[in-house]
Scaffold this motif. Structure first.
Motif, PDB file in Angstrom:
ATOM      1  N   ASP A 490      -4.221   4.144   4.334  1.00  0.00           N
ATOM      2  CA  ASP A 490      -5.528   4.791   4.165  1.00  0.00           C
ATOM      3  C   ASP A 490      -6.654   3.803   4.443  1.00  0.00           C
ATOM      4  N   GLN A 491      -7.815   4.343   4.807  1.00  0.00           N
ATOM      5  CA  GLN A 491      -8.980   3.481   5.038  1.00  0.00           C
ATOM      6  C   GLN A 491      -9.632   3.115   3.699  1.00  0.00           C
ATOM      7  N   VAL A 495     -10.894   5.472   0.292  1.00  0.00           N
ATOM      8  CA  VAL A 495     -10.477   5.269  -1.100  1.00  0.00           C
ATOM      9  C   VAL A 495     -11.699   5.065  -2.000  1.00  0.00           C
ATOM     10  N   LEU A 496     -12.669   4.272  -1.533  1.00  0.00           N
ATOM     11  CA  LEU A 496     -13.878   4.054  -2.335  1.00  0.00           C
ATOM     12  C   LEU A 496     -14.645   5.351  -2.525  1.00  0.00           C
ATOM     13  N   SER A 497     -14.643   6.201  -1.507  1.00  0.00           N
ATOM     14  CA  SER A 497     -15.286   7.509  -1.618  1.00  0.00           C
ATOM     15  C   SER A 497     -14.591   8.370  -2.674  1.00  0.00           C
ATOM     16  N   THR A 498     -13.270   8.264  -2.734  1.00  0.00           N
ATOM     17  CA  THR A 498     -12.504   9.008  -3.745  1.00  0.00           C
ATOM     18  C   THR A 498     -12.860   8.521  -5.146  1.00  0.00           C
ATOM     19  N   ARG A 534     -16.020  -1.069   7.852  1.00  0.00           N
ATOM     20  CA  ARG A 534     -15.826   0.074   6.976  1.00  0.00           C
ATOM     21  C   ARG A 534     -14.548   0.823   7.277  1.00  0.00           C
ATOM     22  N   ASP A 535     -14.017   0.655   8.493  1.00  0.00           N
ATOM     23  CA  ASP A 535     -12.815   1.397   8.870  1.00  0.00           C
ATOM     24  C   ASP A 535     -11.529   0.583   8.683  1.00  0.00           C
ATOM     25  N   VAL A 538      -6.455  -0.149   3.917  1.00  0.00           N
ATOM     26  CA  VAL A 538      -6.201  -0.742   2.605  1.00  0.00           C
ATOM     27  C   VAL A 538      -5.217  -1.901   2.741  1.00  0.00           C
ATOM     28  N   ALA A 539      -4.215  -1.734   3.611  1.00  0.00           N
ATOM     29  CA  ALA A 539      -3.206  -2.785   3.809  1.00  0.00           C
ATOM     30  C   ALA A 539      -3.841  -4.066   4.322  1.00  0.00           C
ATOM     31  N   SER A 540      -4.691  -3.948   5.345  1.00  0.00           N
ATOM     32  CA  SER A 540      -5.329  -5.141   5.896  1.00  0.00           C
ATOM     33  C   SER A 540      -6.298  -5.754   4.893  1.00  0.00           C
ATOM     34  N   TRP A 541      -6.931  -4.913   4.083  1.00  0.00           N
ATOM     35  CA  TRP A 541      -7.845  -5.419   3.070  1.00  0.00           C
ATOM     36  C   TRP A 541      -7.099  -6.241   2.015  1.00  0.00           C
TER      37      TRP A 541
END
Length: 628
Positions: A490-491, A495-498, A534-535, A538-541
């Motif tokens: 997921d981006q 997730v932050l929007s959720t 912003r795109d 989650v994995a790369s973050w």
């Protein structure tokens, strides 16, 4: 004598009544009749010997001195209860009096000393005032003649004995309120206001209830019936007899014996029964049955002398805790500030470097609001560039939204925690911060939910921790089971929007291979500070972010107080609950859960907010009473 509720102070205060019940009787009359005069304890008396002296004297408190005329305090039954509960190594009475936990130290004696010539009515009033203040040995008065080492310590039981004197009750016959129609049921605490404990609990559990409720008695009951009542006196006896704290509480119970009175008995009968057997509490039963309907104490009888019985339960005092200013000074809590023309990226970097969760925003030298992690998360989701001035987030009136709560430096930490919770419950969104403002409207700092954890870790006595329930509550009891979940693919933006839409602060990252970490508003702060796209996924973050997630996972049986230390030591606002043998979390606990615990110290009944021994409170208590 009665108590009236003072809404300004949210407590009860004594109400002076006309025609005092004790007439012209003085303290000297009572002392001479009851023969209470005794030698004070010496400062160096061992604690166990002092407890034995209490039992031998038949009194609930003894004076303490240095072997000279000057008194240095009182040693009470409640001091024994507290010393046993804390489990601290206390050698002597003097050591206890100077250790910060004693009930009546030398500094309190001015409230307690009385002269033999003082009217008994005035002394009774002062005794109640001391009880309501919560700062002294509330049920005791010291009577001492000048130049004599011996002295008398009077309790509410002694006052009740004075009331039982024939000339006192004869005088009441002229008062319509105080006739034979004044029954025990009119002055007792009914069973919904009485705390109970199951017979399988330990002696230490009984100490906990006695200390936290300030009721000085606890009924031992279960579905089979009532086993007895435990008072502070029983605890002192158990200490002298060497009963272990992990023993079952029934080891303190000697059966009901003479401790039972029917609810339709005259108050004078209950007073006489307590006086003759030197009891401070009686269990009240329905006439002709063993069904318990309440408890009556010597203080209840004393306060009923004008037919006005206060709701003493509501006057239970909360534990005294530090003010927010003390926290700022002790932990060196410093909230960084920036100006309205600074960029969101610079504010984010300031949050990262300071380790704080909010910065104060100033404009024209004046504070305009607080920029928090949640504000930056909202800005990140809204697509604000890194170089966006903070001023863009200001409203038309020049203030940051949402408006944050303001508190004075003297406000107790418990009250600040309560305000956070109330703001969130009232639909004001994320409220993890309150602003500390002095009388000159200068902002001294920002108090966060993690600061609540710091306060919890800084509590110095076991009773203070017990008042929060943090030493009894497991993580699995207070955790959120429905935390949002996301996949590594997921981006981050999604997730932050959720998190914003769900009004939560932690999302669990997991897939079929297991649990990988969490996404919190702090991620948005780091994204602004580092210029992350912003795109990004989650994995790369998670791969590019240095984390302390190895400390983030705990088991459901972890106690809340231990969780607080983990959060503070690692600057974490969230912990995930992973049960032994499992690969994915079953829930999340935030620092706001700790705020709920600390806020419970601000309530009348300390452990109700964490549901500790929930069956002992209010309507639920009825399920513990015998129906036979």
């Amino acid at each position: 004598l009665a108590l009236v509720f003072d809404p300004a102070e949210s407590t009860f205060r004594p109400l002076k009544m006309a025609c005092p019940i004790f007439g012209k009787i003085t303290l000297g009359d009572v002392v001479g009749t009851e023969g209470h005069s005794s030698e004070p304890l010496h400062y160096d008396t061992p604690l166990k010997e002092a407890a034995a002296a209490l039992i031998k004297s038949g009194q609930s408190a003894l004076a303490v001195d240095h072997g000279k005329e000057e008194l240095v305090g009182l040693f009470t039954e409640n001091d024994v209860v507290r010393a046993l509960f804390e489990g601290k190594h206390v050698n002597t009475v003097g050591f206890w009096l100077t250790g910060g936990l004693a009930r009546a130290t030398e500094a309190h004696l001015s409230h307690l000393i009385a002269q033999p010539s003082d009217p008994l009515a005035a002394v009774a009033e002062r005794m109640v005032e001391n009880m309501v203040s919560g700062e002294t040995a509330c049920h005791h008065i010291v009577v001492r003649k000048a130049g004599e080492r011996t002295c008398s310590v009077l309790s509410s039981v002694d006052m009740m004995k004075a009331m039982c004197r024939p000339e006192i009750w004869d005088s009441l016959k002229h008062d319509k309120i105080h006739t034979e129609s004044q029954k025990v049921k009119n002055v007792m605490k009914d069973r919904d206001h009485v705390f109970t404990l199951e017979p399988t609990r330990t002696v230490k559990d009984a100490l906990r209830v006695l200390l936290l409720t300030h009721q000085n008695s606890v009924l031992i009951v279960d579905d089979e019936g009532i086993y007895g009542i435990v008072t502070a006196r029983d605890v002192v006896k158990s200490f002298v007899d060497g009963v272990a704290l992990d023993s079952v509480v029934t080891s303190l119970v000697e059966g009901m014996g003479v401790r039972v009175v029917p609810s339709d008995e005259p108050v004078v009968s209950a007073a006489t029964l307590m006086s003759e057997n030197h009891l401070s509490h009686l269990v009240v039963v329905r006439p002709g049955t063993k069904f318990v309907v309440g408890v009556v104490s010597s203080l209840d009888v004393m306060l009923s002398t004008k037919g006005q019985v206060p709701a003493l339960l509501d006057s239970v005092h909360t534990q005294k805790v530090a003010a927010v200013a003390d926290l700022v000074e002790k932990h060196g809590v410093h909230t960084p500030d920036c100006i309205a023309d600074d960029t969101l990226a610079s504010a984010a970097k300031l949050l990262v470097s300071s380790g704080r969760t909010a910065v104060i925003v100033k404009d024209g030298g004046k504070p305009r609001g607080v920029l928090s992690e949640h504000d930056l998360m909202q800005a990140f989701v809204d697509g604000c560039p890194q170089d966006t001035p903070i001023r863009k987030l200001l409203s038309e009136d020049g203030q940051l939204r949402p408006r944050h709560l303001l508190v004075r430096p003297s406000v107790p930490v418990t009250e600040a925690a309560t305000l956070m919770l109330k703001a969130g419950e009232q639909g004001h969104g994320h409220c993890h911060h309150v602003i500390v403002q002095d009388d000159k409207e200068q902002w001294l700092g920002v108090f966060s939910a993690l600061d609540v954890a710091r306060t919890l870790c800084g509590l110095t006595s076991e009773l203070d921790v017990a008042a929060t329930g943090a030493d009894r509550a497991w993580m699995r009891v207070v955790m959120k089971k429905n935390a949002p979940k996301c996949k590594p693919s997921d981006q981050l933006l999604q997730v932050l929007s959720t998190l914003l839409s769900s009004k939560t602060s932690c999302a669990l990252v997991q897939d079929e291979s297991g649990f990988h970490g969490v996404i919190t508003p702090r991620c948005a702060v780091h994204a602004f500070a580092t210029g992350s796209p912003r795109d990004c996924t989650v994995a790369s973050w998670l791969e590019g972010k240095a984390t302390v997630d190895g400390h983030r996972s705990v088991q459901g049986k972890t106690l809340l107080i231990d969780a607080a230390h983990i959060m503070v030591d690692n600057s974490l606002h969230h912990l995930v609950i992973i049960e032994e043998g499992a690969s994915v979390p079953v829930g999340v606990v935030s620092s706001m859960a700790l705020a709920r615990g600390l806020a419970s110290m601000h309530r009348h009944v300390p452990f109700v907010s964490l549901n500790w021994m929930g069956q002992t409170w209010g309507k639920n208590a009825s399920t513990l009473w015998s129906s036979s």
